[in-house]
Design an enzyme around this catalytic site. Structure first.
Site, PDB file in Angstrom:
ATOM      1  N   GLN A  47     -68.282   1.643  -5.753  1.00 36.77           N
ATOM      2  CA  GLN A  47     -68.282   0.393  -6.495  1.00 36.77           C
ATOM      3  C   GLN A  47     -68.742  -0.804  -5.669  1.00 36.77           C
ATOM      4  O   GLN A  47     -69.119  -1.836  -6.211  1.00 36.77           O
ATOM      5  CB  GLN A  47     -66.867   0.141  -7.035  1.00 36.77           C
ATOM      6  CG  GLN A  47     -66.434   1.212  -8.007  1.00 36.77           C
ATOM      7  CD  GLN A  47     -64.972   1.090  -8.370  1.00 36.77           C
ATOM      8  OE1 GLN A  47     -64.110   1.658  -7.714  1.00 36.77           O
ATOM      9  NE2 GLN A  47     -64.674   0.338  -9.420  1.00 36.77           N
ATOM     10  N   ARG A 102     -58.187  -2.135   1.844  1.00 41.30           N
ATOM     11  CA  ARG A 102     -58.248  -0.756   1.365  1.00 41.30           C
ATOM     12  C   ARG A 102     -59.662  -0.489   0.872  1.00 41.30           C
ATOM     13  O   ARG A 102     -60.176  -1.219   0.014  1.00 41.30           O
ATOM     14  CB  ARG A 102     -57.258  -0.540   0.228  1.00 41.30           C
ATOM     15  CG  ARG A 102     -57.402   0.799  -0.464  1.00 41.30           C
ATOM     16  CD  ARG A 102     -56.330   0.987  -1.532  1.00 41.30           C
ATOM     17  NE  ARG A 102     -56.506   2.233  -2.245  1.00 41.30           N
ATOM     18  CZ  ARG A 102     -57.000   2.344  -3.477  1.00 41.30           C
ATOM     19  NH1 ARG A 102     -57.355   1.274  -4.158  1.00 41.30           N
ATOM     20  NH2 ARG A 102     -57.124   3.523  -4.041  1.00 41.30           N
ATOM     21  N   HIS A 146     -62.625   8.441  -3.789  1.00 42.94           N
ATOM     22  CA  HIS A 146     -62.368   7.522  -4.898  1.00 42.94           C
ATOM     23  C   HIS A 146     -63.389   7.870  -5.999  1.00 42.94           C
ATOM     24  O   HIS A 146     -64.367   7.155  -6.207  1.00 42.94           O
ATOM     25  CB  HIS A 146     -62.527   6.083  -4.410  1.00 42.94           C
ATOM     26  CG  HIS A 146     -61.990   5.033  -5.345  1.00 42.94           C
ATOM     27  ND1 HIS A 146     -60.926   4.217  -5.028  1.00 42.94           N
ATOM     28  CD2 HIS A 146     -62.365   4.657  -6.584  1.00 42.94           C
ATOM     29  CE1 HIS A 146     -60.684   3.387  -6.024  1.00 42.94           C
ATOM     30  NE2 HIS A 146     -61.545   3.631  -6.983  1.00 42.94           N
ATOM     31  N   ASN A 191     -57.961   8.971  -5.080  1.00 41.91           N
ATOM     32  CA  ASN A 191     -57.611   7.832  -5.921  1.00 41.91           C
ATOM     33  C   ASN A 191     -57.418   8.260  -7.371  1.00 41.91           C
ATOM     34  O   ASN A 191     -58.288   8.909  -7.945  1.00 41.91           O
ATOM     35  CB  ASN A 191     -58.727   6.782  -5.864  1.00 41.91           C
ATOM     36  CG  ASN A 191     -58.412   5.557  -6.708  1.00 41.91           C
ATOM     37  OD1 ASN A 191     -57.512   4.800  -6.372  1.00 41.91           O
ATOM     38  ND2 ASN A 191     -59.135   5.384  -7.807  1.00 41.91           N
ATOM     39  N   GLU A 192     -56.333   7.888  -7.945  1.00 44.36           N
ATOM     40  CA  GLU A 192     -55.937   8.139  -9.344  1.00 44.36           C
ATOM     41  C   GLU A 192     -56.532   9.389 -10.001  1.00 44.36           C
ATOM     42  O   GLU A 192     -57.179   9.294 -11.053  1.00 44.36           O
ATOM     43  CB  GLU A 192     -56.133   6.912 -10.242  1.00 44.36           C
ATOM     44  CG  GLU A 192     -57.452   6.236 -10.258  1.00 44.36           C
ATOM     45  CD  GLU A 192     -57.465   4.974 -11.149  1.00 44.36           C
ATOM     46  OE1 GLU A 192     -58.152   5.023 -12.180  1.00 44.36           O
ATOM     47  OE2 GLU A 192     -56.806   3.961 -10.829  1.00 44.36           O
ATOM     48  N   ASN A 333     -51.702   2.494  -8.595  1.00 43.33           N
ATOM     49  CA  ASN A 333     -52.553   1.497  -9.246  1.00 43.33           C
ATOM     50  C   ASN A 333     -51.872   1.119 -10.557  1.00 43.33           C
ATOM     51  O   ASN A 333     -51.579   1.993 -11.375  1.00 43.33           O
ATOM     52  CB  ASN A 333     -53.940   2.063  -9.541  1.00 43.33           C
ATOM     53  CG  ASN A 333     -54.668   2.495  -8.274  1.00 43.33           C
ATOM     54  OD1 ASN A 333     -54.240   2.170  -7.162  1.00 43.33           O
ATOM     55  ND2 ASN A 333     -55.760   3.213  -8.434  1.00 43.33           N
ATOM     56  N   TYR A 335     -51.802  -1.791 -13.812  1.00 44.93           N
ATOM     57  CA  TYR A 335     -52.380  -2.952 -14.488  1.00 44.93           C
ATOM     58  C   TYR A 335     -51.640  -3.356 -15.763  1.00 44.93           C
ATOM     59  O   TYR A 335     -51.578  -4.520 -16.096  1.00 44.93           O
ATOM     60  CB  TYR A 335     -53.846  -2.661 -14.860  1.00 44.93           C
ATOM     61  CG  TYR A 335     -54.762  -2.495 -13.671  1.00 44.93           C
ATOM     62  CD1 TYR A 335     -55.377  -3.602 -13.089  1.00 44.93           C
ATOM     63  CD2 TYR A 335     -55.011  -1.243 -13.118  1.00 44.93           C
ATOM     64  CE1 TYR A 335     -56.218  -3.464 -11.999  1.00 44.93           C
ATOM     65  CE2 TYR A 335     -55.854  -1.098 -12.023  1.00 44.93           C
ATOM     66  CZ  TYR A 335     -56.456  -2.202 -11.467  1.00 44.93           C
ATOM     67  OH  TYR A 335     -57.273  -2.069 -10.389  1.00 44.93           O
ATOM     68  N   GLU A 401     -53.605  -0.981  -6.156  1.00 49.06           N
ATOM     69  CA  GLU A 401     -54.430  -1.797  -7.038  1.00 49.06           C
ATOM     70  C   GLU A 401     -53.515  -2.505  -8.023  1.00 49.06           C
ATOM     71  O   GLU A 401     -52.607  -1.885  -8.585  1.00 49.06           O
ATOM     72  CB  GLU A 401     -55.435  -0.948  -7.846  1.00 49.06           C
ATOM     73  CG  GLU A 401     -56.500  -0.299  -7.003  1.00 49.06           C
ATOM     74  CD  GLU A 401     -57.519   0.493  -7.837  1.00 49.06           C
ATOM     75  OE1 GLU A 401     -57.603   0.260  -9.060  1.00 49.06           O
ATOM     76  OE2 GLU A 401     -58.215   1.327  -7.241  1.00 49.06           O
ATOM     77  N   TRP A 444     -56.660  -5.576  -6.566  1.00 45.02           N
ATOM     78  CA  TRP A 444     -58.003  -5.128  -6.931  1.00 45.02           C
ATOM     79  C   TRP A 444     -58.676  -6.300  -7.606  1.00 45.02           C
ATOM     80  O   TRP A 444     -58.107  -6.808  -8.577  1.00 45.02           O
ATOM     81  CB  TRP A 444     -57.939  -3.936  -7.893  1.00 45.02           C
ATOM     82  CG  TRP A 444     -59.302  -3.454  -8.280  1.00 45.02           C
ATOM     83  CD1 TRP A 444     -60.054  -3.844  -9.348  1.00 45.02           C
ATOM     84  CD2 TRP A 444     -60.087  -2.492  -7.565  1.00 45.02           C
ATOM     85  NE1 TRP A 444     -61.246  -3.193  -9.351  1.00 45.02           N
ATOM     86  CE2 TRP A 444     -61.305  -2.360  -8.268  1.00 45.02           C
ATOM     87  CE3 TRP A 444     -59.893  -1.742  -6.393  1.00 45.02           C
ATOM     88  CZ2 TRP A 444     -62.320  -1.503  -7.844  1.00 45.02           C
ATOM     89  CZ3 TRP A 444     -60.898  -0.893  -5.988  1.00 45.02           C
ATOM     90  CH2 TRP A 444     -62.107  -0.784  -6.713  1.00 45.02           C
TER      91      TRP A 444
END
Ligand SMILES: *[C@@H]1O[C@H](CO)[C@@H](O)[C@H](O)[C@H]1NC(C)=O
Ligand SMILES: *[C@@H]1O[C@H](CO)[C@@H](O)[C@H](O)[C@H]1NC(C)=O
Ligand SMILES: *[C@@H]1O[C@H](CO)[C@@H](O)[C@H](O)[C@H]1NC(C)=O
Ligand SMILES: *[C@@H]1O[C@H](CO)[C@@H](O)[C@H](O)[C@H]1NC(C)=O
Ligand SMILES: *[C@@H]1O[C@H](CO)[C@@H](O)[C@H](O)[C@H]1NC(C)=O
Ligand SMILES: *[C@@H]1O[C@H](CO)[C@@H](O)[C@H](O)[C@H]1NC(C)=O
Ligand SMILES: *[C@@H]1O[C@H](CO)[C@@H](O)[C@H](O)[C@H]1NC(C)=O
Ligand SMILES: *[C@@H]1O[C@H](CO)[C@@H](O)[C@H](O)[C@H]1NC(C)=O
Length: 512
Positions: A47, A102, A146, A191-192, A333, A335, A401, A444
Site C-alpha cells: 500500500q 509498523r 500483509h 496481517n488480519e 486492527n 475500526y 491499526e 492507521w
C-alpha cells in the site's frame, strides 16, 4: 460534535471548549499510559512502497488483482512512493514524535517469486529503512505478510490452500529474522488473515479471488464451502511454524517478540432477544475465536467444529501442540462496532459457505455513505479489549491499526479524524485502567496509502500525499498536529476540548 464543526468553520484555530465543566477523568495525556507503552503509526508494503517493478520485485497477488482494473482502475505501482521517499517519511515520523513505526516487508521484493535467492536490492532497501528508523530513535514493528503473497506461489500451487506454503513462508521468515532480527524486536507473522480468508476464499472479492462458481461473484476457481477453512488452517500452521523457528533459533540472542494480527469488529446484539444474543457470540466465534481458540487452547471452538463438520480440517496432536501458545502478543486492527441479527435460515442452504455457517447478519451503526466517515463509538474498542482479557487470559496486545476513514480529497482540516483518535485513544486508556494488557497503539495510517478496500477514494493518513504532484509531496493534516501534540505530552479532553492554536505545524511543508 456537529455543532462544534460549524463553530470550527468560523474560527478554526482558536481555542474552543465544548464543555465548560470538565471532570478530571476526561482529561488524559500519554503520561497516564503505563511506562514503555508505545505509540506509533502503520503502513504496509504493497500500500505504501510503489516501485512495483523496480530492482527485481515480482508481482504479488495484489498486483495481479489491481491490474485488470478491479479497484476503480487504481493500482499501487506508485502508491505513496515510499520506496523512494522513506528517508523523508522517517524524518516526518521523528518530527511527529512517534515511538514506533509498523510496516511490512514485501516478500516478492526480498525473495522474487517467493522462493530461492535473496534480492540484494530488496535486502538493502529494508536495511536502509530499519537503520534510518533506529538512527531516529523509532522502533521498527515488522509484519512479514500483509496480504501481498507472491503471485508466483499462487500460480505454482495455489498459495494458502496448499501445505507447501508452510515451507516457503518459513524460509522467507528465516531470511527476515537472520538479516533484520538484530534490530527488529517485534515481529508479526500475518496481517488480519481472518478478513482476507473471507474476502479471498469465501466471497471472492479480494485476491486471490477464489469462490464457488455458484456464489454471487462467480469466481473462475475456488470452493467457498471448504477453501476458507483450509486456508485458515494452513495460515495457523504456518504462523506456528514461523513462531517456533523464531523461538528456537533467534529469540535467545535477539530478545524479540512474535505474534499474529487479527482484525475484528466489536459486536452487539441488535435486540436483547436470546437469538440475537447467541448470534453475537457466534460472530465472535467466527471472527476471533476461529484463530484465538487454537492459539490459546490448541483447537478450534466446538461451536464452529459442529457447524462446519468435515469441512474444517482437524488438528493432529502434534499440530495442536505447535499452535497452542505460539505467540508473545496479539496484534489487533479495530475500526468499527457492528450490530448482530440472527439469520438462521442460511443454515438450510445445501452448500454452505462460511458466511452461511455464521447464520447472522451484520449491520453497521449509523454511517454516512457520502462522507465515508466511521461512527465514533469508543466503548466498542474498550469492550473488545476487555473481551481478550476475559476470554484469552489477558495476553499482551498491540493495537496495530485504528483510524478514521475520510474521502481522500477532503480537507487537510480533518476534524473527524482528530475526534476519532481523541476518543479511541481515551478508550484504550480506560481498558488499561480496567486491567487490559495492551502494550501499544498504532494508528492507521502514517501517510495516505493505496487503500485495499477503496483504492485512492478514501484515506486514513495523518499526512496527505498529493498525487497530482510528481514528487508526491506530503502535507500534515490537522490529525498529525493533534497526534504530535499528544505524543509530546499535551493533555487531551476526550469530550472535545481541543487546543490547536498553533497553526505553524499545519501550514509547514516538510521538505527534508
Ligand atoms: C500476474 O501479473 C504478471 C505481471 O503483470 C503477469 O506476467 C502474469 O501473467 C499475471 N498472472 C496471472 C495469473 O494473472
Ligand atoms: C466443495 O468441496 C466439497 C468437498 O469436496 C464438495 O462436496 C462440494 O461439491 C464443492 N463445492 C463446489 C461448489 O465445488
Ligand atoms: C459465470 O461466468 C461464466 C463465464 O464467464 C458464465 O459462463 C456463467 O454464465 C456465469 N454464471 C453466473 C451464475 O453468472
Ligand atoms: C439490551 O439490554 C441492555 C441492558 O439492559 C440495554 O442497555 C440495551 O439498551 C438493550 N438493548 C436493546 C436493543 O434493547
Ligand atoms: C452526510 O454528511 C453530509 C456532509 O456532512 C451531509 O450533508 C449529509 O446530510 C449527511 N447525510 C446523512 C444521511 O446524514
Ligand atoms: C472528491 O471526490 C469525489 C468523488 O471521488 C467528488 O464527488 C468530489 O467532488 C471531490 N471533491 C473535491 C473537493 O475535489
Ligand atoms: C471492567 O471489565 C470487566 C470485564 O472484564 C467488565 O465487566 C467491567 O464492567 C469493566 N469495568 C469498568 C469500570 O469498565
Ligand atoms: C496556545 O494556547 C496555550 C494555552 O492553551 C498557550 O499557552 C500558548 O501560548 C498558545 N500558543 C500560541 C502560539 O498562541
Amino acid at each position: 460534535m456537529e455543532a462544534a464543526k460549524s463553530v470550527l468553520g468560523l474560527s478554526l484555530f482558536s481555542i474552543f471548549q465544548l464543555n465548560l465543566v470538565v471532570s478530571a477523568a476526561d482529561i488524559y495525556s500519554r503520561n497516564d499510559f503505563p511506562p514503555g507503552f508505545v505509540f506509533g503509526a502503520s503502513t504496509s508494503a504493497f500500500q505504501y512502497e510503489g516501485a512495483a517493478t523496480e530492482d527485481g520485485r515480482t508481482p504479488s497477488i495484489w498486483d495481479n488483482f489491481t491490474h485488470p482494473g478491479n479497484m476503480h482502475g487504481a493500482n499501487a505501482d506508485i502508491a505513496s512512493d515510499g520506496y523512494h521517499k522513506y528517508k523523508e517519511d522517517v524524518q516526518l515520523m521523528a518530527h511527529t514524535g512517534l515511538d514506533a513505526y509498523r510496516f511490512s516487508i514485501s516478500w516478492s521484493r526480498l525473495i522474487p517469486n517467493g522462493r530461492g535467492p535473496v534480492n540484494m536490492k530488496g535486502l538493502q532497501y529494508y536495511n536502509n529503512l530499519i537503520n534510518e528508523l533506529i538512527r531516529n530513535g523509532i522502533q521498527p514493528h515488522v509484519t512479514l505478510l500483509h496480504a501481498d503473497l507472491p503471485q508466483a506461489l499462487e500460480d505454482e500451487y495455489g498459495g494458502w490452500i496448499n501445505r507447501k506454503i508452510l515451507r516457503d513462508f518459513t524460509a522467507y521468515a528465516d531470511v527476515c529474522f537472520r538479516e533484520f532480527g538484530d534490530r527488529v524486536l517485534h515481529w508479526t507473522t500475518l496481517n488480519e488473515p481472518n478478513v482476507f480468508v473471507l474476502g479471498g476464499y469465501d466471497i471472492g472479492f479480494l485476491p486471490p479471488q477464489r469462490c464457488s462458481a455458484s456464489s454471487p461473484l462467480n469466481c473462475s476457481k475456488g470452493n467457498s464451502s471448504t477453501e476458507p477453512y483450509m486456508a485458515a488452517h494452513n495460515i495457523l500452521l504456518a504462523h506456528a511454524a514461523v513462531a517456533k523457528l523464531y523461538k528456537k533459533q533467534y529469540q535467545d540472542k535477539q530478545h524479540g517478540f512474535i505474534g499474529l494480527n487479527l482484525c475484528s469488529y466489536w459486536f452487539v446484539p441488535l435486540t436483547n432477544t436470546t437469538k440475537d444474543v447467541i448470534a453475537t457470540q457466534r460472530a465472535n466465534d467466527f471472527y476471533i475465536d476461529w484463530y484465538m481458540h487454537p492459539l490459546v487452547y490448541g483447537d478450534y471452538p466446538s461451536s464452529m467444529k459442529k457447524v462446519a463438520g468435515s469441512r474444517m480440517p482437524p488438528f493432529s496432536n502434534y499440530e495442536s501442540k505447535q499452535v497452542k501458545g505460539s505467540f508473545d502478543f496479539i496484534g489487533l486492527n479495530f475500526y468499527l462496532t457492528m450490530y448482530v441479527k440472527d439469520y438462521p435460515s442460511s443454515l438450510e442452504m445445501e452448500h454452505r459457505d462460511v458466511l452461511a455457517d455464521m447464520a447472522l447478519e451484520l449491520l453497521l451503526f449509523q454511517y454516512n455513505a457520502s462522507t465515508f466517515e466511521y461512527p465514533i463509538l469508543p466503548w466498542g474498542l474498550k469492550r473488545f479489549l476487555e473481551h481478550f482479557k476475559e476470554a484469552y487470559g489477558n495476553p499482551p496486545i498491540y493495537i496495530h491499526e485504528n483510524g478514521q476513514r475520510t474521502r481522500r480529497n477532503s480537507s487537510l482540516e480533518d476534524w473527524p479524524r482528530v475526534e476519532y483518535l481523541n476518543a479511541y485513544i481515551g478508550s484504550v486508556l480506560d481498558a488499561i485502567r480496567n486491567g487490559s494488557n495492551t502494550r501499544g497503539y498504532f494508528t492507521w495510517s502514517f501517510v495516505d496509502v493505496f487503500e485495499m478496500l477503496d483504492g485512492y477514494e478514501s484515506s486514513y493518513g495523518l499526512y496527505y500525499v498529493d498525487m497530482d504532484d510528481p514528487d508526491l509531496r506530503r502535507y500534515p493534516k490537522l490529525s498529525a498536529k493533534w497526534y504530535s501534540e499528544f505524543l509530546k505530552g499535551k493533555s487531551m479532553d476526550r469530550n472535545g476540548v481541543i487546543q490547536l492554536n498553533d497553526t505553524s505545524f499545519l501550514d509547514a511543508q516538510f521538505t527534508h
